[in-house]
Every structure is written in C-alpha cells, then in structure tokens.
Motif scaffolding. Structure first.
Motif, short mmCIF file in Angstrom:
data_model
loop_
_atom_site.label_atom_id
_atom_site.label_comp_id
_atom_site.label_asym_id
_atom_site.label_seq_id
_atom_site.Cartn_x
_atom_site.Cartn_y
_atom_site.Cartn_z
N VAL A 28 -7.33 -2.79 -6.19
CA VAL A 28 -8.18 -3.96 -6.37
C VAL A 28 -9.08 -4.13 -5.16
CG1 VAL A 28 -8.24 -6.44 -6.85
CG2 VAL A 28 -6.31 -5.06 -7.69
N LEU A 29 -10.38 -4.21 -5.43
CA LEU A 29 -11.37 -4.52 -4.40
C LEU A 29 -11.76 -5.97 -4.55
CD1 LEU A 29 -13.58 -4.00 -2.24
CD2 LEU A 29 -15.07 -3.26 -4.13
N TYR A 30 -11.60 -6.74 -3.51
CA TYR A 30 -12.02 -8.14 -3.48
C TYR A 30 -13.29 -8.23 -2.65
CZ TYR A 30 -7.08 -8.69 -4.70
OH TYR A 30 -5.84 -8.58 -5.28
N SER A 31 -14.32 -8.84 -3.22
CA SER A 31 -15.57 -8.99 -2.48
C SER A 31 -16.24 -10.30 -2.86
CB SER A 31 -16.52 -7.82 -2.76
OG SER A 31 -17.00 -7.89 -4.09
N GLY A 32 -17.25 -10.67 -2.08
CA GLY A 32 -18.01 -11.87 -2.38
C GLY A 32 -18.85 -11.68 -3.64
N THR A 33 -19.03 -12.73 -4.39
CA THR A 33 -19.81 -12.67 -5.62
C THR A 33 -21.26 -12.28 -5.31
OG1 THR A 33 -18.38 -14.27 -6.69
CG2 THR A 33 -20.61 -14.07 -7.58
N PRO A 95 -14.61 -7.57 2.81
CA PRO A 95 -13.93 -7.05 1.62
C PRO A 95 -12.50 -6.61 1.95
CG PRO A 95 -15.34 -5.36 2.55
CD PRO A 95 -15.56 -6.59 3.38
N THR A 96 -11.70 -6.50 0.90
CA THR A 96 -10.34 -5.99 1.01
C THR A 96 -10.07 -5.12 -0.21
OG1 THR A 96 -9.50 -7.91 2.23
CG2 THR A 96 -7.87 -6.60 1.02
N ILE A 97 -9.42 -3.98 0.00
CA ILE A 97 -8.90 -3.17 -1.10
C ILE A 97 -7.39 -3.14 -0.94
CG2 ILE A 97 -8.68 -0.88 -2.14
CD1 ILE A 97 -11.47 -0.25 -1.33
N SER A 98 -6.69 -3.38 -2.05
CA SER A 98 -5.23 -3.30 -2.01
C SER A 98 -4.73 -2.45 -3.17
CB SER A 98 -4.62 -4.70 -2.10
OG SER A 98 -4.85 -5.26 -3.37
N ARG A 99 -3.55 -1.91 -2.96
CA ARG A 99 -2.85 -1.26 -4.07
C ARG A 99 -1.95 -2.33 -4.67
NH1 ARG A 99 -0.06 4.60 -4.68
NH2 ARG A 99 0.78 4.23 -6.75
N TRP A 100 -2.24 -2.70 -5.90
CA TRP A 100 -1.57 -3.81 -6.56
C TRP A 100 -0.06 -3.58 -6.60
CZ3 TRP A 100 -2.98 -8.52 -7.44
CH2 TRP A 100 -2.28 -9.32 -8.35
N GLY A 101 0.68 -4.63 -6.30
CA GLY A 101 2.13 -4.57 -6.36
C GLY A 101 2.77 -4.01 -5.10
N THR A 102 1.94 -3.75 -4.07
CA THR A 102 2.47 -3.25 -2.80
C THR A 102 1.85 -4.07 -1.66
OG1 THR A 102 0.72 -1.65 -2.24
CG2 THR A 102 2.43 -0.90 -3.79
N GLN A 103 2.27 -3.79 -0.45
CA GLN A 103 1.70 -4.42 0.73
C GLN A 103 0.54 -3.61 1.30
OE1 GLN A 103 2.69 -7.46 2.01
NE2 GLN A 103 3.84 -7.54 0.11
N LYS A 104 0.22 -2.50 0.66
CA LYS A 104 -0.80 -1.59 1.18
C LYS A 104 -2.19 -2.13 0.93
CE LYS A 104 2.19 2.32 0.43
NZ LYS A 104 2.42 3.55 -0.30
#
Length: 126
Positions: A28-33, A95-104
């Motif tokens: 998941v990449l989270y970024s500003g709209t 921005p943040t990228i995470s691997r869903w379901g983990t702390q990564k």
C-alpha cells in the motif's frame, strides 16, 4: 505482473481492504490527494513518484499494489487523522509504502531509493 488499484479516502480504503481477499502480497502506497493539475499537494509524494513507479514495475507476479490518496493537506495534518491513529495504518509521514499485515514499511526520503523500495517489494521473510 503486479495488479494495481487506486483508492481515495479513508472510508473507501477500509471498504476496499475488507473486500480484497487474496493470498498474494499486498503493498500500500499512501500519498497526498492529487490536485486539479494531476500532482499531489504533498511535494515529497511528487518527488518520490518516479522512483516508486520504477520499483513497483518489478513487484512479484500477482502481488497487489494499492495507491491510497489520504486526503487534502488539512485532513492529513490533523493529528486525529484516521490514517495516523488506526493501528493497521499508523502513518507518521507521506509518502509511505507498507506491506499490508506486517510492520514492514518505507517512508519519506527512503522512497527516493529504488533499490530500497525493491527490497521491500521482494522481501519474503515474514
């Protein structure tokens, strides 16, 4: 090939994730709209975009990549922003990228390094 999705807003993101039932890795990449000009209000997100795009194109076969636009600047800056306080997202920067379901996850300036992003996308050590 990576399967790409796009979601805008917190409620739509939660709804999407509730329906997404897959066994493959989810990133998941989270970024500003994005504004009317097609660029995010978040300058760090704009700067990181080409590096993220390059790395994502190498993601594992059938993995899912979800780009979430978190909202406008005032929504994000609110310390009670649900993306900040939800234990599943727990964001502190964009921005943040995470691997869903983990702390990564990778955030901020780490997303200017294609090799770091690729490491996150290809790390199978859960």
């Amino acid at each position: 090939m990576v399967i790409k999705h796009h979601v805008t807003g917190y409620d739509k993101f939660l709804e999407f994730m509730e329906k997404l039932k897959v066994d493959e890795p989810i990133f998941v990449l989270y970024s500003g709209t994005k504004l009317d000009n097609g660029k995010s209000w978040c300058p760090d997100c704009v700067e990181a975009e080409p590096f993220i795009e390059e790395a994502v194109n190498t993601a594992p076969e059938n993995s899912h990549f979800i780009h979430v636009e978190v909202g406008d600047r005032p929504f994000w800056k609110d310390l009670k922003c649900p993306f900040r306080i939800n234990p599943k997202t727990k964001l502190s920067s964009l921005p943040t990228i995470s691997r869903w379901g983990t702390q990564k996850k990778l955030e901020g300036e780490h997303l200017l390094d294609v090799e770091l992003i690729k490491m996150l996308l290809h790390d199978d050590d859960d």
